[in-house]
Design a protein around this motif. Structure first.
Motif, PDB file in Angstrom:
ATOM      1  N   ILE A  71     -28.791  18.636 -52.068  1.00 26.99           N
ATOM      2  CA  ILE A  71     -27.552  18.188 -51.430  1.00 26.99           C
ATOM      3  C   ILE A  71     -27.785  17.848 -49.962  1.00 26.99           C
ATOM      4  CG2 ILE A  71     -25.227  18.888 -50.750  1.00 26.99           C
ATOM      5  CD1 ILE A  71     -25.220  20.709 -53.279  1.00 26.99           C
ATOM      6  N   GLU A  72     -28.444  18.747 -49.236  1.00 22.47           N
ATOM      7  CA  GLU A  72     -28.629  18.528 -47.804  1.00 22.47           C
ATOM      8  C   GLU A  72     -29.543  17.333 -47.528  1.00 22.47           C
ATOM      9  OE1 GLU A  72     -26.835  19.590 -45.645  1.00 22.47           O
ATOM     10  OE2 GLU A  72     -25.968  21.437 -46.414  1.00 22.47           O
TER      11      GLU A  72
ATOM     12  N   ALA B 288     -18.215  20.276 -54.549  1.00 21.31           N
ATOM     13  CA  ALA B 288     -17.547  19.855 -53.316  1.00 21.31           C
ATOM     14  C   ALA B 288     -17.629  21.005 -52.319  1.00 21.31           C
ATOM     15  CB  ALA B 288     -16.092  19.468 -53.576  1.00 21.31           C
ATOM     16  N   TYR B 289     -17.699  20.657 -51.038  1.00 19.91           N
ATOM     17  CA  TYR B 289     -17.857  21.671 -49.988  1.00 19.91           C
ATOM     18  C   TYR B 289     -16.505  22.218 -49.555  1.00 19.91           C
ATOM     19  CZ  TYR B 289     -18.947  23.721 -45.445  1.00 19.91           C
ATOM     20  OH  TYR B 289     -19.054  24.576 -44.387  1.00 19.91           O
ATOM     21  N   ALA B 290     -16.418  23.534 -49.451  1.00 23.01           N
ATOM     22  CA  ALA B 290     -15.207  24.180 -48.945  1.00 23.01           C
ATOM     23  C   ALA B 290     -15.542  25.599 -48.515  1.00 23.01           C
ATOM     24  CB  ALA B 290     -14.112  24.214 -50.016  1.00 23.01           C
ATOM     25  N   SER B 291     -15.014  26.015 -47.368  1.00 19.82           N
ATOM     26  CA  SER B 291     -15.153  27.391 -46.876  1.00 19.82           C
ATOM     27  C   SER B 291     -16.611  27.841 -46.807  1.00 19.82           C
ATOM     28  CB  SER B 291     -14.341  28.352 -47.754  1.00 19.82           C
ATOM     29  OG  SER B 291     -12.982  27.963 -47.803  1.00 19.82           O
ATOM     30  N   GLN B 292     -17.462  26.962 -46.294  1.00 17.30           N
ATOM     31  CA  GLN B 292     -18.890  27.246 -46.089  1.00 17.30           C
ATOM     32  C   GLN B 292     -19.618  27.623 -47.388  1.00 17.30           C
ATOM     33  OE1 GLN B 292     -18.509  29.844 -42.386  1.00 17.30           O
ATOM     34  NE2 GLN B 292     -19.997  28.306 -41.708  1.00 17.30           N
TER      35      GLN B 292
ATOM     36  N   TYR C 178     -32.717  28.173 -40.899  1.00 20.39           N
ATOM     37  CA  TYR C 178     -33.514  28.826 -39.854  1.00 20.39           C
ATOM     38  C   TYR C 178     -32.879  28.645 -38.474  1.00 20.39           C
ATOM     39  CZ  TYR C 178     -37.650  29.989 -37.017  1.00 20.39           C
ATOM     40  OH  TYR C 178     -38.515  30.554 -36.109  1.00 20.39           O
ATOM     41  N   GLY C 179     -32.265  27.491 -38.264  1.00 21.53           N
ATOM     42  CA  GLY C 179     -31.607  27.213 -36.993  1.00 21.53           C
ATOM     43  C   GLY C 179     -30.414  28.113 -36.719  1.00 21.53           C
ATOM     44  N   THR C 180     -29.868  28.721 -37.781  1.00 17.50           N
ATOM     45  CA  THR C 180     -28.746  29.662 -37.611  1.00 17.50           C
ATOM     46  C   THR C 180     -29.235  31.104 -37.479  1.00 17.50           C
ATOM     47  OG1 THR C 180     -28.423  30.095 -39.992  1.00 17.50           O
ATOM     48  CG2 THR C 180     -27.334  28.143 -39.059  1.00 17.50           C
TER      49      THR C 180
ATOM     50  N   VAL D 291     -24.840  30.454 -52.053  1.00 22.24           N
ATOM     51  CA  VAL D 291     -25.410  30.275 -50.709  1.00 22.24           C
ATOM     52  C   VAL D 291     -24.298  30.149 -49.667  1.00 22.24           C
ATOM     53  CG1 VAL D 291     -26.867  28.821 -49.265  1.00 22.24           C
ATOM     54  CG2 VAL D 291     -27.418  29.131 -51.692  1.00 22.24           C
ATOM     55  N   PHE D 292     -24.370  30.968 -48.619  1.00 21.46           N
ATOM     56  CA  PHE D 292     -23.462  30.839 -47.481  1.00 21.46           C
ATOM     57  C   PHE D 292     -24.000  29.755 -46.559  1.00 21.46           C
ATOM     58  CE2 PHE D 292     -22.021  32.241 -43.186  1.00 21.46           C
ATOM     59  CZ  PHE D 292     -20.648  32.028 -43.386  1.00 21.46           C
ATOM     60  N   VAL D 293     -23.253  28.672 -46.434  1.00 13.26           N
ATOM     61  CA  VAL D 293     -23.701  27.489 -45.699  1.00 13.26           C
ATOM     62  C   VAL D 293     -23.280  27.644 -44.232  1.00 13.26           C
ATOM     63  CG1 VAL D 293     -23.741  24.961 -45.655  1.00 13.26           C
ATOM     64  CG2 VAL D 293     -23.448  26.166 -47.833  1.00 13.26           C
ATOM     65  N   LYS D 294     -24.004  28.431 -43.503  1.00 11.14           N
ATOM     66  CA  LYS D 294     -23.632  28.782 -42.133  1.00 11.14           C
ATOM     67  C   LYS D 294     -23.766  27.608 -41.178  1.00 11.14           C
ATOM     68  CE  LYS D 294     -24.423  32.465 -38.732  1.00 11.14           C
ATOM     69  NZ  LYS D 294     -25.263  33.657 -38.385  1.00 11.14           N
ATOM     70  N   TRP D 295     -24.613  26.638 -41.509  1.00 13.07           N
ATOM     71  CA  TRP D 295     -24.867  25.513 -40.598  1.00 13.07           C
ATOM     72  C   TRP D 295     -23.781  24.444 -40.657  1.00 13.07           C
ATOM     73  CZ3 TRP D 295     -27.815  26.944 -44.784  1.00 13.07           C
ATOM     74  CH2 TRP D 295     -27.784  26.103 -45.900  1.00 13.07           C
ATOM     75  N   ARG D 296     -22.816  24.580 -41.580  1.00 11.40           N
ATOM     76  CA  ARG D 296     -21.706  23.631 -41.634  1.00 11.40           C
ATOM     77  C   ARG D 296     -20.395  24.349 -41.271  1.00 11.40           C
ATOM     78  NH1 ARG D 296     -21.207  19.608 -46.638  1.00 11.40           N
ATOM     79  NH2 ARG D 296     -19.581  18.875 -45.212  1.00 11.40           N
ATOM     80  N   VAL D 297     -19.499  23.615 -40.651  1.00  9.45           N
ATOM     81  CA  VAL D 297     -18.214  24.188 -40.251  1.00  9.45           C
ATOM     82  C   VAL D 297     -17.290  24.290 -41.459  1.00  9.45           C
ATOM     83  CG1 VAL D 297     -16.189  23.880 -38.798  1.00  9.45           C
ATOM     84  CG2 VAL D 297     -18.446  23.199 -37.961  1.00  9.45           C
TER      85      VAL D 297
END
Length: 351
Positions: free
Chosen positions: A119-120, A145-149, A323-325, A345-351
């Motif tokens: 996806i990324e 679909a992306y929602a709530s990280q 890694y950036g997070t 997966v917790f998608v911390k790099w996206r708002v």
């Protein structure tokens, strides 16, 4: 930051090196190398043989990737590897290689979800903003679909993946696995002229492919039987061929995928769709998805085989985002798993 990524969840071994500029901007792909284990026609790839292939090639590919990228070991910030999902033995081989490089070079490890990697990488290459994602490969079929990280799964296969369905039918027809059975099915389907009736199994937002495969296998057996007269299409009178079977299978399963993707787009109010995964290379699937998107005044995004088919660069990219997070995988937790859902997966790099 620079990451080296190792992918080996199935029969593709990939090594990629990517650079994320310190002040933002597009990622730079420094190298993206892949080697495929190809089994004989009519056969699939066994985990033990695939793992042996990965162990035999990983050192060569890492050296080649470093040489092609022009970076040194000192420049690499982290080693990213596929934690799952995938085939157990191949995943283990790559995890061992990643741990070895981490210890040898004194670099941090980052375990990556294979699906999130697709996806990324798709988002990075196509610059799609916030699309509905159709992830289709030999091991996975999901509408996301992306929602709530989280990458939330709206629909998926209830049994086998669409790519597995196509690959297994290639075995039925004893089609070559080089360069890939699904690709060879696609080329034969382009020559098909008669659409045969096959089961259409959409259940809500989910699909089922095992019954379709069983039905087309029966038709293939009928086609191969020595009979006095050739099997002909009832409407046109034309002779039914192996190409017609490939064409009919593709048209049916892709129509199912378009239906559930369109329903997800309507539900979330999105007019963009991103197609990722190995089956996403299929030109007919892209064409059908494009027709649906245009009817909705939307657009479809897809990549070519460099990024659709399993590769190391997608693991490096997704791993470097994590890694950036501040995320890393401790050595004693650097395991792999055959079951690792996209929405875990917790998608911390996206708002």
């Amino acid at each position: 930051m620079i990451a080296l990524g190792l992918e080996g969840s199935a029969n593709k071994l990939g090594v990629g090196i990517i650079l994320h500029p310190p002040k933002g901007g597009p990622a730079r792909i420094l190298s993206n190398i892949r080697h495929t284990f190809v089994s004989p026609p009519g056969e699939g790839f066994l985990p033990k043989d695939t793992a042996k292939h990965h162990r035999s090639w990983v050192v060569r590919l890492v050296k080649q990737a470093l040489q092609e990228s022009g970076v040194s070991v000192d420049d690499v910030d982290c080693i990213c590897y596929t934690k799952g999902p995938g085939m157990g033995a191949p995943l283990q081989s790559v995890a061992v290689a990643a741990r070895t490089l981490s210890l040898l070079w004194n670099k941090e490890l980052v375990g990556v979800n294979h699906c999130v990697g697709h996806i990324e990488m798709g988002r990075e290459i196509t610059k799609a903003q916030n699309p509905v994602v159709l992830y289709v490969s030999g091991g996975n079929t999901q509408v996301i679909a992306y929602a709530s990280q989280r990458y939330q799964i709206f629909g998926e296969t209830l049994d086998i993946a669409v790519g597995n369905c196509l690959d297994r039918f290639a075995r039925t027809l004893n089609i070559s696995n080089d360069p890939a059975p699904g690709y060879n099915i696609e080329q034969m389907a382009k020559k098909g002229r008669h659409l045969l009736d096959l089961p259409y199994a959409v259940k809500g937002m989910d699909c089922s492919f095992s019954g379709i495969l069983a039905s087309v296998d029966i038709l293939a057996e009928k086609l191969e039987k020595p009979v006095p007269s050739k099997w002909r299409d009832e409407a046109s009178g034309g002779v039914i061929t192996r190409e017609d079977l490939c064409f009919s299978l593709q048209e049916t399963v892709f129509a199912m995928l378009v239906e559930i993707t369109e329903r997800a787009m309507a539900h979330v109010g999105c007019n963009q769709v991103l197609v990722v995964g190995g089956v996403g290379c299929n030109e007919r699937l892209q064409e059908m998805m494009g027709m649906m998107a245009r009817d909705r005044r939307g657009s479809v995004f897809a990549t070519d085989e460099r990024f659709c088919i399993d590769n190391g660069i997608m693991i490096a990219h997704a791993g470097l985002l994590a890694y950036g997070t501040g995320f890393t995988t401790p050595l004693d937790e650097s395991t792999c798993t055959q079951r690792f859902r996209t929405d875990e997966v917790f998608v911390k790099w996206r708002v």
